[in-house]
Design an enzyme around this catalytic site. Sequence first.
Site, PDB file in Angstrom:
ATOM      1  N   ARG A  35       4.109  57.282  26.931  1.00 15.79           N
ATOM      2  CA  ARG A  35       4.863  57.620  25.713  1.00 15.79           C
ATOM      3  C   ARG A  35       4.036  57.385  24.444  1.00 15.79           C
ATOM      4  NH1 ARG A  35      10.829  55.764  27.579  1.00 15.79           N
ATOM      5  NH2 ARG A  35      11.534  57.865  28.088  1.00 15.79           N
ATOM      6  N   LYS A 201      24.326  60.542  41.320  1.00 14.50           N
ATOM      7  CA  LYS A 201      25.744  60.718  41.013  1.00 14.50           C
ATOM      8  C   LYS A 201      26.104  62.097  40.473  1.00 14.50           C
ATOM      9  CE  LYS A 201      26.304  56.565  38.841  1.00 14.50           C
ATOM     10  NZ  LYS A 201      26.811  56.082  37.629  1.00 14.50           N
ATOM     11  N   GLY A 351      13.822  60.514  34.493  1.00 16.69           N
ATOM     12  CA  GLY A 351      12.900  59.406  34.736  1.00 16.69           C
ATOM     13  C   GLY A 351      12.489  59.301  36.193  1.00 16.69           C
ATOM     14  N   GLY A 374      17.484  61.792  29.206  1.00 14.17           N
ATOM     15  CA  GLY A 374      18.829  62.026  28.663  1.00 14.17           C
ATOM     16  C   GLY A 374      18.872  63.245  27.762  1.00 14.17           C
TER      17      GLY A 374
HETATM   18  P1  ADP Z   1      16.630  61.146  37.136  1.00 12.44           P
HETATM   19  O1  ADP Z   1      16.274  59.758  36.653  1.00 12.44           O
HETATM   20  O2  ADP Z   1      15.415  61.939  37.493  1.00 12.44           O
HETATM   21  O3  ADP Z   1      17.559  61.884  36.201  1.00 12.44           O
HETATM   22  P2  ADP Z   1      18.773  60.160  38.768  1.00 12.44           P
HETATM   23  O4  ADP Z   1      18.705  58.859  38.042  1.00 12.44           O
HETATM   24  O5  ADP Z   1      19.926  61.033  38.521  1.00 12.44           O
HETATM   25  O6  ADP Z   1      17.421  60.982  38.523  1.00 12.44           O
HETATM   26  O7  ADP Z   1      18.730  59.897  40.329  1.00 12.44           O
HETATM   27  C1  ADP Z   1      17.687  59.230  40.962  1.00 12.44           C
HETATM   28  C2  ADP Z   1      18.158  58.460  42.157  1.00 12.44           C
HETATM   29  O8  ADP Z   1      18.877  59.271  43.069  1.00 12.44           O
HETATM   30  C3  ADP Z   1      16.999  57.893  42.928  1.00 12.44           C
HETATM   31  O9  ADP Z   1      16.962  56.514  42.758  1.00 12.44           O
HETATM   32  C4  ADP Z   1      17.273  58.298  44.378  1.00 12.44           C
HETATM   33  O10 ADP Z   1      17.062  57.270  45.313  1.00 12.44           O
HETATM   34  C5  ADP Z   1      18.738  58.655  44.312  1.00 12.44           C
HETATM   35  N1  ADP Z   1      19.101  59.510  45.451  1.00 12.44           N
HETATM   36  C6  ADP Z   1      18.457  60.586  45.930  1.00 12.44           C
HETATM   37  N2  ADP Z   1      19.032  61.023  47.066  1.00 12.44           N
HETATM   38  C7  ADP Z   1      20.060  60.201  47.315  1.00 12.44           C
HETATM   39  C8  ADP Z   1      21.019  60.115  48.369  1.00 12.44           C
HETATM   40  N3  ADP Z   1      21.025  60.972  49.383  1.00 12.44           N
HETATM   41  N4  ADP Z   1      21.941  59.111  48.319  1.00 12.44           N
HETATM   42  C9  ADP Z   1      21.914  58.229  47.287  1.00 12.44           C
HETATM   43  N5  ADP Z   1      21.044  58.251  46.288  1.00 12.44           N
HETATM   44  C10 ADP Z   1      20.111  59.225  46.294  1.00 12.44           C
HETATM   45 MG    MG Z   2      17.370  57.908  36.725  1.00 14.40          MG
END
Ligand code: ADP
Ligand code: MG
Length: 394
Positions: A35, A201, A351, A374
């Site tokens: 960053r 989620k 992230g 975000g």
């Molecule tokens: P980002 O930070 O890229 O926006 P998120 O925070 O929404 O992504 O999600 C990342 C998390 O989702 C990771 O920690 C990963 O382990 C989890 N994840 C991926 N597949 C599954 C699954 N099948 N069940 C539960 N969690 C999962």
């Molecule tokens: Mg995340």
Amino acid sequence: MKKNITDFKLKNQRVIVRCDLNVPIKDGVILDDTRIKACLETIEHLVSAKAKVIILSHLGRVKEEKDKETNSLRPVADKLSELIGRPVKFVPYTRGMEVENAINSMEPRDIVMLENTRFEDLNGNKESGNDSELAHYWASLGDIFINDAFGTIHRAHASNVGIAKLLPSGIGFLVKNEIEKISSALNNPERPLVIMLGGAKVSDKIGVINNAVKIADYVLIGGGMPYTFYKALGYNVGLSIVDDSSLEFCRNIYSQYKNKILLPEDIVVASSISEGASTRITTYADIGSNEVGIDIGMATISRYKSILMNANTIIWNGPIGMFEIAKFSQGTRKVVEILSSSKAKIVVGGGDTISALNKFGFNNKRAHISTGGGATLEMLEGKELPGLSAISDK
Ligand code: ADP
Ligand code: MG
């Protein structure tokens, strides 16, 4: 059109530049300086234009007095000085005599960095609450305001929205590039446009799914999200992650956009969430009560691959499986490989998604990797960004 840094006469001007220098720090050591490097272009431009450069940034969250100890920007000022090859004067306050004296004695090309803007949150949430008195105070320290903090552009804080409304304002190079790349993928994509969504989620991404089905040709679902869809469709998902508050949403959106939303046909299920767990590949209709869905299977990987290879624009947010555990990482790793060799215009945000890119050796120079999780999500939802709206129009 919003004004940008090149629209101003900068010489001798006190330029307040809001950066996102929210880097991970442990025991005073910066673990990742991405960053800081990302805002060098803007800071270097201000220096060569002979501006007086006053840097504001937040770092972490500051909710109680003891958070100050671990959230000082001092190590960031030192790192910036090293990277830019010039002194960066750090003032360990967010307001007061020391701040004013440091700024009054600046020469053109000098750089001053104030302490973490969120220290003002201990003062009645003034920064995060976009307090008018604080915004007026900070604005009084400068002549021009440049917002180059894409990571907080979806927030209305005193250090971005507050100051922007009080001074002639523009965006920096980082924000300009982010907005151009993401907007063009969303609003003017070369089709087919494929939006791939994973992560844990559904509830975090309802707004994104709602917008994605409208603008994309295909919406590929992976990660932890399919299980809420499957449950909504009446299948047993065992111990897989389910967001019960989104069942109704999933049922409705899927029935309306069945031809666009793709769910994994085969999935990898595990006996528990650990490296030592036993796994098997099965269909969504055959998940055992004691099993947890942790990745997409090979048949789904090849189906998603053919759609991705045919795409001209790809937007990706959210890991496709629990990639942090090696045994559960195949789907995410394959996706990273597919995108590495893709000729499409690619935008990646989030992230954890970016950690996955780094972990699996993503190699595609033309892809746009967003610095703001975000903010990218809010753009994917089609929302207006307060930090951008507050900037002066051309
Ligand atoms: P980002 O930070 O890229 O926006 P998120 O925070 O929404 O992504 O999600 C990342 C998390 O989702 C990771 O920690 C990963 O382990 C989890 N994840 C991926 N597949 C599954 C699954 N099948 N069940 C539960 N969690 C999962
Ligand atoms: Mg995340």
